[in-house]
Design an enzyme around this catalytic site. Structure first.
Site, PDB file in Angstrom:
ATOM      1  N   ASP A 118      -5.923   2.718   8.198  1.00  0.00           N
ATOM      2  CA  ASP A 118      -7.273   2.129   8.509  1.00  0.00           C
ATOM      3  C   ASP A 118      -7.375   0.693   8.767  1.00  0.00           C
ATOM      4  OD1 ASP A 118      -7.876   4.779   7.740  1.00  0.00           O
ATOM      5  OD2 ASP A 118      -9.138   4.260   6.093  1.00  0.00           O
ATOM      6  N   GLY A 152      -0.575   4.172   0.148  1.00  0.00           N
ATOM      7  CA  GLY A 152      -1.144   5.226   0.701  1.00  0.00           C
ATOM      8  C   GLY A 152      -0.737   6.146   1.930  1.00  0.00           C
ATOM      9  N   PHE A 153      -1.627   6.887   2.752  1.00  0.00           N
ATOM     10  CA  PHE A 153      -0.699   7.622   3.783  1.00  0.00           C
ATOM     11  C   PHE A 153       0.323   6.667   4.504  1.00  0.00           C
ATOM     12  CE2 PHE A 153      -4.596  10.464   2.607  1.00  0.00           C
ATOM     13  CZ  PHE A 153      -3.780  11.649   2.729  1.00  0.00           C
ATOM     14  N   GLY A 154      -0.225   5.623   5.166  1.00  0.00           N
ATOM     15  CA  GLY A 154       0.596   4.875   6.008  1.00  0.00           C
ATOM     16  C   GLY A 154       1.759   4.320   5.423  1.00  0.00           C
ATOM     17  N   GLY A 175       0.918  -1.292  -0.043  1.00  0.00           N
ATOM     18  CA  GLY A 175       0.029   0.040   0.180  1.00  0.00           C
ATOM     19  C   GLY A 175       0.921   1.343   0.060  1.00  0.00           C
ATOM     20  N   ALA A 186      -6.295  10.305   8.314  1.00  0.00           N
ATOM     21  CA  ALA A 186      -4.825  10.330   7.646  1.00  0.00           C
ATOM     22  C   ALA A 186      -3.669  10.498   8.776  1.00  0.00           C
ATOM     23  CB  ALA A 186      -4.884  11.227   6.274  1.00  0.00           C
ATOM     24  N   GLU A 195     -19.107  16.786   4.215  1.00  0.00           N
ATOM     25  CA  GLU A 195     -18.418  17.448   3.215  1.00  0.00           C
ATOM     26  C   GLU A 195     -19.260  17.396   1.804  1.00  0.00           C
ATOM     27  OE1 GLU A 195     -14.232  16.541   3.657  1.00  0.00           O
ATOM     28  OE2 GLU A 195     -14.014  18.048   5.272  1.00  0.00           O
ATOM     29  N   VAL A 229      -1.719  -7.207  -4.298  1.00  0.00           N
ATOM     30  CA  VAL A 229      -1.276  -8.338  -3.362  1.00  0.00           C
ATOM     31  C   VAL A 229      -2.461  -9.199  -3.183  1.00  0.00           C
ATOM     32  CG1 VAL A 229      -0.173  -8.962  -1.267  1.00  0.00           C
ATOM     33  CG2 VAL A 229       0.708  -7.144  -2.281  1.00  0.00           C
TER      34      VAL A 229
HETATM   35  C1  LIG Z   1     -13.575  10.489   0.897  1.00  0.00           C
HETATM   36  C2  LIG Z   1     -12.811  10.391   1.977  1.00  0.00           C
HETATM   37  C3  LIG Z   1     -12.495  11.722   2.753  1.00  0.00           C
HETATM   38  C4  LIG Z   1     -11.441  11.632   3.933  1.00  0.00           C
HETATM   39  N1  LIG Z   1     -11.375  12.627   4.648  1.00  0.00           N
HETATM   40  C5  LIG Z   1     -10.324  12.618   5.426  1.00  0.00           C
HETATM   41  C6  LIG Z   1     -10.012  14.101   6.181  1.00  0.00           C
HETATM   42  O1  LIG Z   1     -10.411  15.071   5.675  1.00  0.00           O
HETATM   43  N2  LIG Z   1      -8.937  13.838   6.988  1.00  0.00           N
HETATM   44  C7  LIG Z   1      -8.179  12.670   7.418  1.00  0.00           C
HETATM   45  O2  LIG Z   1      -7.427  12.655   8.172  1.00  0.00           O
HETATM   46  N3  LIG Z   1      -8.766  11.712   6.746  1.00  0.00           N
HETATM   47  C8  LIG Z   1      -9.680  11.349   5.886  1.00  0.00           C
HETATM   48  N4  LIG Z   1      -9.966  10.396   5.326  1.00  0.00           N
HETATM   49  C9  LIG Z   1      -9.387   9.095   5.833  1.00  0.00           C
HETATM   50  C10 LIG Z   1      -8.231   8.900   5.056  1.00  0.00           C
HETATM   51  O3  LIG Z   1      -7.916   9.092   3.850  1.00  0.00           O
HETATM   52  C11 LIG Z   1      -7.721   7.378   5.649  1.00  0.00           C
HETATM   53  O4  LIG Z   1      -7.646   7.259   6.980  1.00  0.00           O
HETATM   54  C12 LIG Z   1      -6.128   7.258   5.002  1.00  0.00           C
HETATM   55  O5  LIG Z   1      -6.161   6.907   3.586  1.00  0.00           O
HETATM   56  C13 LIG Z   1      -5.715   5.603   5.505  1.00  0.00           C
HETATM   57  O6  LIG Z   1      -4.372   5.543   5.022  1.00  0.00           O
HETATM   58  P1  LIG Z   1      -4.127   3.882   4.897  1.00  0.00           P
HETATM   59  O7  LIG Z   1      -2.492   4.045   4.461  1.00  0.00           O
HETATM   60  O8  LIG Z   1      -4.329   3.075   5.907  1.00  0.00           O
HETATM   61  O9  LIG Z   1      -4.722   3.626   3.571  1.00  0.00           O
HETATM   62  P2  LIG Z   1      -4.982   4.201   2.042  1.00  0.00           P
HETATM   63  O10 LIG Z   1      -4.321   5.865   1.979  1.00  0.00           O
HETATM   64  O11 LIG Z   1      -6.313   4.152   1.720  1.00  0.00           O
HETATM   65  O12 LIG Z   1      -3.928   3.633   1.221  1.00  0.00           O
HETATM   66  C14 LIG Z   1      -4.211   2.239   0.926  1.00  0.00           C
HETATM   67  C15 LIG Z   1      -3.081   1.907  -0.246  1.00  0.00           C
HETATM   68  O13 LIG Z   1      -3.298   0.593  -0.466  1.00  0.00           O
HETATM   69  C16 LIG Z   1      -3.369   0.327  -1.822  1.00  0.00           C
HETATM   70  N5  LIG Z   1      -3.797  -1.262  -1.876  1.00  0.00           N
HETATM   71  C17 LIG Z   1      -4.969  -1.729  -1.211  1.00  0.00           C
HETATM   72  N6  LIG Z   1      -5.058  -2.961  -1.303  1.00  0.00           N
HETATM   73  C18 LIG Z   1      -4.094  -3.570  -1.912  1.00  0.00           C
HETATM   74  C19 LIG Z   1      -3.617  -4.726  -2.348  1.00  0.00           C
HETATM   75  N7  LIG Z   1      -4.204  -5.804  -2.242  1.00  0.00           N
HETATM   76  N8  LIG Z   1      -2.507  -4.828  -3.181  1.00  0.00           N
HETATM   77  C20 LIG Z   1      -1.593  -3.556  -3.269  1.00  0.00           C
HETATM   78  N9  LIG Z   1      -2.046  -2.472  -2.864  1.00  0.00           N
HETATM   79  C21 LIG Z   1      -3.224  -2.412  -2.252  1.00  0.00           C
HETATM   80  C22 LIG Z   1      -4.318   1.276  -2.468  1.00  0.00           C
HETATM   81  O14 LIG Z   1      -4.322   1.305  -3.879  1.00  0.00           O
HETATM   82  C23 LIG Z   1      -3.780   2.383  -1.778  1.00  0.00           C
HETATM   83  O15 LIG Z   1      -2.947   2.988  -2.449  1.00  0.00           O
HETATM   84  C24 LIG Z   1     -11.008  10.454   4.078  1.00  0.00           C
HETATM   85  C25 LIG Z   1     -11.262   9.262   3.386  1.00  0.00           C
HETATM   86  C26 LIG Z   1     -12.071   9.482   2.250  1.00  0.00           C
HETATM   87  C27 LIG Z   1     -12.384   7.972   1.516  1.00  0.00           C
END
Ligand SMILES: Cc1cc2nc3c(=O)[nH]c(=O)nc-3n(C[C@H](O)[C@H](O)[C@H](O)COP(=O)(O)OP(=O)(O)OC[C@H]3O[C@@H](n4cnc5c(N)ncnc54)[C@H](O)[C@@H]3O)c2cc1C
Length: 422
Positions: free
Chosen positions: A298, A12-14, A10, A314, A169, A78
């Site tokens: 998440d 994403g943010f983490g 992943g 995030a 929002e 994955v």
């Molecule tokens: C519409 C919306 C608005 C939001 N607004 C806010 C806000 O205002 N403030 C705030 O703090 N948070 C907000 N959030 C929440 C925040 O975006 C999440 O908490 C944050 O993105 C979590 O980070 P993460 O790294 O866990 O997952 P993510 O950022 O979701 O990253 C997960 C990554 O893993 C990848 N992935 C998933 N499954 C697989 C796999 N099997 N194999 C390979 N790659 C994979 C995905 O493509 C993605 O790039 C919002 C979320 C949404 C959907």
């Protein structure tokens, strides 16, 4: 000496935050993501409402690390993780690891009513945002050419299910564009014909905010013309619209913002998961019995010192990514990992173009000042200077002209989401 192999699932943010910390040290790092970009999800609703374009909130992961030779980027999904063998599988490949950081985020959950997704898409990916945007624009086009008021109503009713930050929002932004900004482009429809509904099963909106701000959010939404329906449980969603018991809100524009569930990838770990599909993790964010596997963001269920689960936002994912990267580095130098402590710097939600509610360091903020703070924070957290400048310019333009940017319908089929053809 062979470098320790660290796999991050992943970007994403983490995952990105972990990778940025790990590249400062000597590791063999592989980051795997099913997309080729890092997505700034907090601004997705602005793409869905045509205020920003996809490129403003997404950045290719390769370009984030283009000066780093220590990290290998793979675009693939994955499909399984083997804890005993220490391997992950994607496509037809298997990769082994010494350390694994699992950060695949979450998806929306329909609480067992998966058939609702066809009529009420959630907002999680760029694809979702573009689908919603096209559906809104297509609805306005259809309403413009339909003359029967009863038939037209369903194209001009917009329903958002879920009164958390995303729902609030979205409702504010949709009300703003359909009631004010876009209507001057049409001749046969006007803002008196549109209705925006925000439906919440609980008695309050923004449950995690103080009561005062939650009430303020309702006031601000009402001011924008949003009908806030609290204490209302959705009983059915189908091609006609949303049912609240016997009451039907006819709509071709329904957006689901009511529930989240962790990535299904976690099922392959064969461990107990909580009701939201998250894995409970130890105080160093590792998995019970698997000291070398971490789950963050998440997908992780982690309780703070007051016994409350950390929210799926995030900053939690970013801080956890950095923490586990540092812990892995500590392992190599024989230091103890320590316990993850979340530093809460505040939460906020915008309501329309110039209002927001925020709790920052215990202070409740609302109105224009909260909105301005929201703008600054979001611009700061965007990943590249290019995106920051583009978003600032787009917002300034929108603020001054009241006209959202990208209003093109590019889908060949002019069928609505509710028709079941996506
Ligand atoms: C519409 C919306 C608005 C939001 N607004 C806010 C806000 O205002 N403030 C705030 O703090 N948070 C907000 N959030 C929440 C925040 O975006 C999440 O908490 C944050 O993105 C979590 O980070 P993460 O790294 O866990 O997952 P993510 O950022 O979701 O990253 C997960 C990554 O893993 C990848 N992935 C998933 N499954 C697989 C796999 N099997 N194999 C390979 N790659 C994979 C995905 O493509 C993605 O790039 C919002 C979320 C949404 C959907």
């Amino acid at each position: 000496m062979d470098l320790k192999k660290v796999i991050i699932i992943g970007g994403g943010f983490g995952g990105l935050s972990a990778a940025k910390e790990l590249v400062k040290h000597r590791f063999d790092i592989t980051l795997i993501d099913k997309t080729n970009y890092h997505l700034f999800q907090p601004l997705l609703y602005q793409v869905a409402t045509a205020a920003l374009s996809p490129g403003d909130i997404a950045n290719p992961i390769r370009s984030v690390f283009n000066k780093q030779s220590k990290i290998n980027i793979i675009m693939a999904e994955v499909t399984s993780i083997d804890r005993e063998q220490r391997t992950v599988k994607y496509n037809n490949s298997t990769l082994s690891f010494d350390y694994l950081i699992i950060a695949p985020g979450s998806k929306h959950s329909y609480f067992g009513k998966d058939k609702w997704e066809r009529f009420a898409p959630g907002l999680k990916t760029l694809n979702d945002a573009l689908k919603i945007r096209e559906n809104i624009l297509l609805s306005l086009e259809t309403a413009e050419r339909v003359h029967d008021p009863a038939e037209r109503e369903k194209y001009l009713n917009f329903v958002i299910v879920g009164g958390g930050p995303t729902g609030v929002e979205l409702a504010g932004a949709i009300a703003e564009i359909v009631n004010k900004n876009l209507m001057r482009d049409y001749k046969n429809i006007n803002s008196k014909m549109t209705q925006v509904f925000l439906i919440e099963a609980l008695p309050v909106l923004l449950q995690s905010f103080p009561e005062k701000l939650s009430k303020q959010a309702i006031k601000d939404l009402n001011h924008l013309g949003v009908k806030v329906l609290v204490n209302k449980r959705v009983s059915e969603i189908n091609e006609e619209g949303v049912w609240l018991g016997d009451e039907l809100i006819r709509s071709q524009n329904i957006i689901w913002a009511a529930g989240n569930q962790a990535s299904l990838l976690l099922l392959t770990l064969k461990i107990d998961l909580d009701r939201s599909g998250r894995a409970e993790v130890n105080e160093d964010l590792s998995l019970n019995g698997s000291h070398n596997i971490f789950i963050i963001g998440d997908a992780a269920a982690y309780k703070d010192d007051h016994g409350k689960f950390l929210p799926a936002i995030a900053p939690v994912a970013i801080q956890q990514g950095k923490f586990v990267a540092k812990s892995i580095n500590k392992d190599l130098s024989g230091k103890t990992r320590g316990k993850f402590i979340y530093r809460d710097r505040g939460t906020m939600a915008t309501i329309g173009k110039a209002k927001a509610v925020a709790v920052i360091k215990g202070f409740n903020l609302s109105g224009l000042f909260a909105w301005f703070t929201w703008c600054v924070v979001h611009i700061m957290y965007l990943i590249s200077y290019r995106n920051r400048i583009r978003v600032m310019v787009e917002w300034a333009w929108y603020y001054v002209t009241n006209r959202p940017g990208i209003r093109l319908i590019v889908k060949e089929s002019n069928k609505h989401i509710n028709s079941g053809v996506n």
